[in-house]
Write a protein that holds these residues in place. Sequence first.
Motif, PDB file in Angstrom:
ATOM      1  N   LYS A  56      50.400  25.187  15.946  1.00 59.94           N
ATOM      2  CA  LYS A  56      48.971  25.665  16.225  1.00 59.94           C
ATOM      3  C   LYS A  56      48.140  24.935  16.997  1.00 59.94           C
ATOM      4  CE  LYS A  56      45.682  28.226  13.590  1.00 59.94           C
ATOM      5  NZ  LYS A  56      45.248  28.709  12.186  1.00 59.94           N
ATOM      6  N   GLY A  57      47.968  23.725  16.976  1.00 58.06           N
ATOM      7  CA  GLY A  57      47.172  22.665  17.585  1.00 58.06           C
ATOM      8  C   GLY A  57      47.421  22.730  19.188  1.00 58.06           C
ATOM      9  N   LEU A  58      48.696  22.653  19.101  1.00 59.74           N
ATOM     10  CA  LEU A  58      48.991  22.685  20.545  1.00 59.74           C
ATOM     11  C   LEU A  58      48.911  24.100  21.544  1.00 59.74           C
ATOM     12  CD1 LEU A  58      50.258  21.599  23.412  1.00 59.74           C
ATOM     13  CD2 LEU A  58      52.485  22.025  22.419  1.00 59.74           C
ATOM     14  N   LEU A  59      49.275  25.170  20.816  1.00 62.29           N
ATOM     15  CA  LEU A  59      49.079  26.375  21.177  1.00 62.29           C
ATOM     16  C   LEU A  59      47.420  26.936  21.294  1.00 62.29           C
ATOM     17  CD1 LEU A  59      51.738  28.565  19.459  1.00 62.29           C
ATOM     18  CD2 LEU A  59      51.594  27.865  22.052  1.00 62.29           C
ATOM     19  N   THR A  60      46.517  26.290  20.512  1.00 64.05           N
ATOM     20  CA  THR A  60      45.194  26.444  20.712  1.00 64.05           C
ATOM     21  C   THR A  60      44.521  26.062  22.182  1.00 64.05           C
ATOM     22  OG1 THR A  60      44.740  26.204  18.492  1.00 64.05           O
ATOM     23  CG2 THR A  60      42.993  26.035  19.745  1.00 64.05           C
ATOM     24  N   GLN A  61      45.372  24.770  22.510  1.00 61.93           N
ATOM     25  CA  GLN A  61      44.751  24.111  23.787  1.00 61.93           C
ATOM     26  C   GLN A  61      45.369  25.259  24.987  1.00 61.93           C
ATOM     27  OE1 GLN A  61      43.043  21.345  23.498  1.00 61.93           O
ATOM     28  NE2 GLN A  61      43.305  21.662  21.365  1.00 61.93           N
ATOM     29  N   VAL A  62      46.713  25.636  24.707  1.00 55.29           N
ATOM     30  CA  VAL A  62      46.837  26.871  25.938  1.00 55.29           C
ATOM     31  C   VAL A  62      46.277  28.173  25.832  1.00 55.29           C
ATOM     32  CG1 VAL A  62      48.900  28.057  26.238  1.00 55.29           C
ATOM     33  CG2 VAL A  62      49.475  25.717  25.488  1.00 55.29           C
ATOM     34  N   ALA A  63      45.907  28.458  24.681  1.00 56.94           N
ATOM     35  CA  ALA A  63      44.926  29.767  24.508  1.00 56.94           C
ATOM     36  C   ALA A  63      43.443  29.423  25.148  1.00 56.94           C
ATOM     37  CB  ALA A  63      44.658  29.990  23.049  1.00 56.94           C
ATOM     38  N   LEU A  64      42.882  28.092  25.078  1.00 60.57           N
ATOM     39  CA  LEU A  64      41.621  27.797  25.698  1.00 60.57           C
ATOM     40  C   LEU A  64      41.841  27.932  27.293  1.00 60.57           C
ATOM     41  CD1 LEU A  64      40.400  24.628  23.578  1.00 60.57           C
ATOM     42  CD2 LEU A  64      39.807  27.212  23.488  1.00 60.57           C
ATOM     43  N   LEU A  65      43.028  27.654  27.941  1.00 56.33           N
ATOM     44  CA  LEU A  65      43.464  27.516  29.138  1.00 56.33           C
ATOM     45  C   LEU A  65      43.434  28.859  29.630  1.00 56.33           C
ATOM     46  CD1 LEU A  65      45.912  24.773  29.601  1.00 56.33           C
ATOM     47  CD2 LEU A  65      43.536  24.773  30.327  1.00 56.33           C
ATOM     48  N   ALA A  66      43.986  29.956  28.789  1.00 56.16           N
ATOM     49  CA  ALA A  66      44.245  31.170  28.939  1.00 56.16           C
ATOM     50  C   ALA A  66      42.736  31.893  29.061  1.00 56.16           C
ATOM     51  CB  ALA A  66      44.977  31.861  28.017  1.00 56.16           C
ATOM     52  N   TYR A  67      41.872  31.623  27.967  1.00 56.99           N
ATOM     53  CA  TYR A  67      40.592  32.081  28.476  1.00 56.99           C
ATOM     54  C   TYR A  67      39.668  31.752  29.353  1.00 56.99           C
ATOM     55  CZ  TYR A  67      40.510  34.173  23.323  1.00 56.99           C
ATOM     56  OH  TYR A  67      40.657  34.910  22.323  1.00 56.99           O
ATOM     57  N   ALA A  68      40.026  30.565  29.882  1.00 63.31           N
ATOM     58  CA  ALA A  68      39.278  29.954  31.243  1.00 63.31           C
ATOM     59  C   ALA A  68      39.886  30.786  32.318  1.00 63.31           C
ATOM     60  CB  ALA A  68      39.717  28.455  31.080  1.00 63.31           C
ATOM     61  N   ARG A  69      41.135  31.064  32.345  1.00 56.41           N
ATOM     62  CA  ARG A  69      41.812  31.978  33.376  1.00 56.41           C
ATOM     63  C   ARG A  69      41.230  33.375  33.463  1.00 56.41           C
ATOM     64  NH1 ARG A  69      46.951  29.575  31.836  1.00 56.41           N
ATOM     65  NH2 ARG A  69      47.503  27.729  32.813  1.00 56.41           N
ATOM     66  N   ALA A  70      41.151  33.910  32.132  1.00 57.89           N
ATOM     67  CA  ALA A  70      40.344  35.472  32.035  1.00 57.89           C
ATOM     68  C   ALA A  70      39.184  35.147  32.719  1.00 57.89           C
ATOM     69  CB  ALA A  70      40.727  35.831  30.605  1.00 57.89           C
ATOM     70  N   GLY A  71      38.327  34.202  32.278  1.00 57.64           N
ATOM     71  CA  GLY A  71      37.208  34.275  32.767  1.00 57.64           C
ATOM     72  C   GLY A  71      37.031  34.092  34.269  1.00 57.64           C
ATOM     73  N   ASP A  72      38.020  33.322  34.981  1.00 58.91           N
ATOM     74  CA  ASP A  72      38.052  33.303  36.373  1.00 58.91           C
ATOM     75  C   ASP A  72      38.331  34.660  36.831  1.00 58.91           C
ATOM     76  OD1 ASP A  72      37.467  30.374  36.223  1.00 58.91           O
ATOM     77  OD2 ASP A  72      39.752  30.127  36.348  1.00 58.91           O
ATOM     78  N   TYR A  73      39.147  35.310  36.288  1.00 61.24           N
ATOM     79  CA  TYR A  73      39.401  36.610  36.822  1.00 61.24           C
ATOM     80  C   TYR A  73      38.365  37.607  36.822  1.00 61.24           C
ATOM     81  CZ  TYR A  73      44.594  36.805  36.939  1.00 61.24           C
ATOM     82  OH  TYR A  73      45.935  36.843  37.220  1.00 61.24           O
ATOM     83  N   LEU A  74      37.444  37.488  35.785  1.00 59.20           N
ATOM     84  CA  LEU A  74      36.209  38.360  35.771  1.00 59.20           C
ATOM     85  C   LEU A  74      35.332  37.721  36.850  1.00 59.20           C
ATOM     86  CD1 LEU A  74      37.799  39.633  33.614  1.00 59.20           C
ATOM     87  CD2 LEU A  74      35.518  39.771  32.347  1.00 59.20           C
ATOM     88  N   ASP A  75      35.247  36.340  36.862  1.00 57.62           N
ATOM     89  CA  ASP A  75      34.174  35.686  37.838  1.00 57.62           C
ATOM     90  C   ASP A  75      34.556  36.230  39.377  1.00 57.62           C
ATOM     91  OD1 ASP A  75      32.591  34.490  35.826  1.00 57.62           O
ATOM     92  OD2 ASP A  75      33.454  32.732  36.148  1.00 57.62           O
ATOM     93  N   SER A  76      35.770  36.382  39.493  1.00 56.24           N
ATOM     94  CA  SER A  76      36.130  37.017  40.955  1.00 56.24           C
ATOM     95  C   SER A  76      35.472  38.324  41.539  1.00 56.24           C
ATOM     96  CB  SER A  76      37.394  36.765  41.171  1.00 56.24           C
ATOM     97  OG  SER A  76      38.057  38.097  40.521  1.00 56.24           O
ATOM     98  N   VAL A  77      35.008  38.825  40.498  1.00 54.38           N
ATOM     99  CA  VAL A  77      34.075  40.138  40.679  1.00 54.38           C
ATOM    100  C   VAL A  77      32.782  39.794  40.995  1.00 54.38           C
ATOM    101  CG1 VAL A  77      33.509  42.599  39.732  1.00 54.38           C
ATOM    102  CG2 VAL A  77      35.613  41.444  39.189  1.00 54.38           C
ATOM    103  N   HIS A  78      32.144  40.507  41.961  1.00 54.84           N
ATOM    104  CA  HIS A  78      30.792  40.048  42.487  1.00 54.84           C
ATOM    105  C   HIS A  78      29.809  41.272  41.903  1.00 54.84           C
ATOM    106  CE1 HIS A  78      31.853  36.414  44.322  1.00 54.84           C
ATOM    107  NE2 HIS A  78      32.851  37.135  45.191  1.00 54.84           N
ATOM    108  N   ASP A  79      28.925  41.157  41.197  1.00 55.30           N
ATOM    109  CA  ASP A  79      27.795  42.131  40.694  1.00 55.30           C
ATOM    110  C   ASP A  79      27.336  42.939  42.026  1.00 55.30           C
ATOM    111  OD1 ASP A  79      28.327  41.794  38.030  1.00 55.30           O
ATOM    112  OD2 ASP A  79      26.676  40.479  37.754  1.00 55.30           O
ATOM    113  N   THR A  80      26.989  44.029  41.897  1.00 49.72           N
ATOM    114  CA  THR A  80      26.527  45.029  42.790  1.00 49.72           C
ATOM    115  C   THR A  80      25.363  45.544  41.993  1.00 49.72           C
ATOM    116  OG1 THR A  80      27.858  46.910  42.280  1.00 49.72           O
ATOM    117  CG2 THR A  80      29.061  45.309  43.737  1.00 49.72           C
ATOM    118  N   PRO A  81      24.398  46.242  42.798  1.00 53.08           N
ATOM    119  CA  PRO A  81      23.448  47.192  42.287  1.00 53.08           C
ATOM    120  C   PRO A  81      24.246  48.418  41.415  1.00 53.08           C
ATOM    121  CG  PRO A  81      22.923  46.545  44.589  1.00 53.08           C
ATOM    122  CD  PRO A  81      24.526  46.313  44.306  1.00 53.08           C
TER     123      PRO A  81
END
Length: 211
Positions: A56-81
Amino acid sequence: MSPRATYHHGDLRAALIDAADQLIAEGGIETFSLRAAAQRAGVSPAAPAHHFGSVKGLLTQVALLAYARAGDYLDSVHDTPDPAHNVRALSLAFVRFAVENPGHFRLMFRGDLVDRDDPRYREFSHRPGLRLGRAVATYHGHRHIDMNRFEDAAEMLGGIAAMHGLAYLVLEGKALRFFKGAQAESFLTDELPRVLEQIYPALPPPALPVL
């Protein structure tokens, strides 16, 4: 030079996280083990437990990386009006992340394998959820979100839950059954954008002020 010879100043911990991350990417939870991570990193089988205490300790670190990647996917979307365009684009990015990172997506929501009491968990896990949830709320006309207000929190939860469920259906191939002739390879580019147009139709133009 062997992998073991390069570990110094904390590199071993990072190497084990990287090894676990690769294993999850390649085979998901089902093929993961501490022994396999140690073997991938080129260290003794006892090394992961020494540094992380448990699977669990090691997989938690991997999950944090995964959340960061998911955030990067969404951050690639630029807001529009256009709120409809924004929520569709963010939803598509969220589902695309799931499809392109299936092992990580499944891990992220496994409470039995991820330590949600880790002090970094809230920050990492909230980043993609808040971006998507706020887009949903804005689409429904709520631009000033107060998470202490029940209605706002419920609306964000409902929007995130809908996309989470949709991502799972696409990931498991079940969404294809709703559309005759749909192909897994093209679903994200062909059918899914049209599905999202149905879920989030274009909003009417704002009413002109009365003179």
